[in-house]
Design an enzyme around this catalytic site. Structure first.
Site, mmCIF file in Angstrom:
data_model
loop_
_atom_site.group_PDB
_atom_site.id
_atom_site.type_symbol
_atom_site.label_atom_id
_atom_site.label_comp_id
_atom_site.label_asym_id
_atom_site.label_seq_id
_atom_site.Cartn_x
_atom_site.Cartn_y
_atom_site.Cartn_z
ATOM 1 N N SER A 1 0.649 3.497 3.395
ATOM 2 C CA SER A 1 -0.152 2.555 3.065
ATOM 3 C C SER A 1 -0.826 2.851 1.570
ATOM 4 O O SER A 1 0.183 2.892 0.625
ATOM 5 C CB SER A 1 -1.385 2.535 4.129
ATOM 6 O OG SER A 1 -2.114 1.262 3.847
ATOM 7 N N ASP B 1 4.382 -5.958 9.172
ATOM 8 C CA ASP B 1 3.419 -5.019 8.882
ATOM 9 C C ASP B 1 2.032 -6.101 8.586
ATOM 10 O O ASP B 1 2.380 -6.812 7.725
ATOM 11 C CB ASP B 1 3.600 -4.093 7.955
ATOM 12 C CG ASP B 1 2.610 -3.239 7.504
ATOM 13 O OD1 ASP B 1 1.339 -3.375 7.438
ATOM 14 O OD2 ASP B 1 2.844 -1.947 7.674
ATOM 15 N N HIS C 1 1.460 -1.221 11.351
ATOM 16 C CA HIS C 1 1.322 -0.834 10.124
ATOM 17 C C HIS C 1 1.950 0.558 9.867
ATOM 18 O O HIS C 1 1.467 1.428 10.630
ATOM 19 C CB HIS C 1 -0.237 -0.716 9.644
ATOM 20 C CG HIS C 1 -0.625 -0.506 8.474
ATOM 21 N ND1 HIS C 1 0.286 -0.827 7.454
ATOM 22 C CD2 HIS C 1 -1.241 0.357 7.881
ATOM 23 C CE1 HIS C 1 -0.261 -0.467 6.012
ATOM 24 N NE2 HIS C 1 -1.171 0.647 6.457
#
Length: 527
Positions: free
Chosen positions: A234, A468, A496
């Site tokens: 991320s 995502d 994610h």
């Protein structure tokens, strides 16, 4: 921006949202919602290869390892200059943790991990997930290492409000219906920002991603590694890509999972992410109506995502007018803001959809908001005693420093509302207003959108998941194309990030790269 980790993977670390504060903050409201790395912005320039003499003491320091209180792990404190432009102006102390390679097999060096955020604790992520949950073969060959970035968790954390004030802040209505509610929202942003500025006025100027990446190079040297091997998820992909741009000759094996696009301004990032959450919600909606207990869609099997979304919006409106009980010991009720956060939290991982379905059923049919409140509290990292981790404070501090604000005034938000609501009929309005938070930040931004090319770096694996919610797939495509040595690995799935989420194809490709240095084949896709 609300980049955060998957809740299933670990609640210790990262990858990002507070509907009231965690959105990255720039640009034209008319920008399209698709990402395609801009060639109009400058590339991040590499730093000189030679270490400046003023930084040599930091690069030569020896860490004093001590017991962490967690079996198998050792901890240390590393010094870094608060301001790299003025190394003599004071230090910042950064928390480091390590679990030595277990063998068998030749040790490959250190594998630094970061779960994202910004604001997620890398040390917590290491101790609770990566250091015990990464594949045994990886842990056998690498010392597993983490450093909490400056301003985060154990590394001189940024603090803004106490628990009760944070409770009030997270319940602030982010879909104002009139001028009074709009003023209340702006006042909440201002109070949050003032709290941060009062606590750490000097630190707030030095928690940028560039500075955190430079700290990672210090750690690489202190650990005795010639090159950095790194796995970031991320926001951790932005941190890792920034390292590659600054130190391309020191790049070892880098995995950037759930990639961000550094070339986009904040408003475009927020708009793209808003569309990403809508995509995730539509996947949830299609799944929900296949179950007899789905409380949305009128109970009709096969109801459209649009019908499910309309029902959810109607539920949010009812909560806006009449919050429902939760049984919370501090008396909190479930209003629209907390309910929306709870729903968004469940979009990060499809394994949470059943929990969300049950929580919505309890709230809608039984007037019990406890389930959605629990999802929201987990997302905000609020403990049962009412104390919050510093995730929200650190997230805002980094985001507001890294990019110019998405919106400078409420009027700009109102003008942009149609584009956000088009991107997501369910979440668009709230996420647009959440993009205003950096407008009142006590410190001006030091970063701007930029490409990252890292010319001369070893192969860098960029991983993107097609549905995502928090880091939309086009961002991974864009970053991989910017990087001179980027290699895109695609995961055709929901949720994610990709590594460690159940795909043998993804895990095998990343493990082969980490253990043997073999990047995935060009165009490789997994499902």
């Amino acid at each position: 921006m609300h980049i955060r980790r998957s809740l299933r993977r670990s609640r210790a670390g990262v990858t990002l949202l507070s509907l009231a504060a965690l959105l990255v903050s720039g640009c034209s409201a008319d920008e399209p919602a698709s990402s395609a790395g801009s060639t109009a912005v400058a590339a991040l320039a590499a730093l000189p290869r030679a270490t400046p003499s003023a930084l040599s003491p930091y690069y030569r320091q020896k860490l004093s390892w001590r017991d962490c209180g967690v079996p198998g792990f050792r901890c240390a404190t590393m010094k870094a200059p608060l301001d790299y432009a003025e190394p003599g102006a004071g230090d910042i102390r950064l928390a480091v943790a390590r679990k030595k390679a277990t063998g068998p097999g030749k040790r490959l060096g250190s594998l630094l991990v970061n779960p994202g955020g910004p604001g997620g604790s890398a040390v917590g992520y290491l101790q609770q997930y990566a250091g015990v949950g990464y594949p045994a073969g990886v842990r056998a060959r690498y010392d597993m290492v983490a450093v909490d970035p400056r301003g985060v968790a154990r590394s001189e954390p940024v603090e803004c409000l106490d628990g009760r004030a944070m409770d009030a802040y997270t319940q602030t209505d982010t879909t104002p219906d009139d001028q009074q509610e709009r003023t209340r929202l702006v006042d909440a942003y201002k109070k949050f920002a003032e709290g941060c500025g009062a606590h750490a006025p000097k630190l707030l100027r030095h928690v940028s991603t560039v500075e955190a990446a430079r700290d990672m190079d210090l750690l690489r040297a202190v650990l005795g590694d010639r090159r950095l091997t790194y796995l970031g998820a991320s926001y951790g992909t932005f941190l890792g890509a920034t390292y590659a741009g600054l130190f391309p000759d020191r790049v070892g094996r880098l995995v950037l999972d759930g990639a961000m696009d550094p070339s986009l301004p904040a408003r475009r990032l927020n708009l793209d992410q808003t569309a990403g959450f809508e995509t995730a919600f539509r996947s949830f909606a299609r799944d929900c109506v296949q179950h007899f207990d789905c409380p949305l869609g009128g109970g009709a099997k096969g109801a459209t995502p649009a019908r499910v979304g309309a029902d959810l919006k109607a539920f949010f409106r009812r909560l806006d007018a009449h919050p429902i009980p939760t049984g919370d010991q501090d008396g909190r009720k479930l209003g629209e803001a907390l309910a929306t956060t709870g729903v968004i939290a469940a979009m990060y991982d499809e394994s949470t959809w059943e929990q969300l379905r049950e929580a919505l059923t309890s709230a809608i049919k039984e007037n019990d908001g406890a389930g959605l409140l629990a999802l929201s509290d987990g997302y905000y990292e609020r403990g049962p005693e009412g104390r919050y981790a510093n995730l929200m404070a650190a997230n805002a501090a980094v985001n507001c420093l890294d990019l110019p604000t998405a919106f400078g005034t409420p009027e700009q938000v109102e003008k942009a509302l149609p584009s956000f609501e088009k991107a997501s009929p369910v979440f668009g309005e709230g996420l647009a207003w959440a993009s205003l938070n950096c407008a009142y930040w006590p410190v001006g931004p030091t970063g701007v959108p930029h490409r990252i090319e890292a010319e001369g770096a070893a192969p860098i694996v960029v991983v993107g998941t097609t549905r995502d919610p928090a880091t939309p797939y086009p961002w991974a495509r864009s970053l991989a194309s910017q990087l001179a040595s980027g290699r895109l690995l695609t995961y055709e799935s929901d949720g994610h990030t990709a590594y460690g989420r159940g795909s043998v194809c993804i895990d095998s490709a990343i493990n082969a790269y980490l253990l043997h240095g073999t990047p995935p084949a060009k165009g490789k896709r997994c499902s």
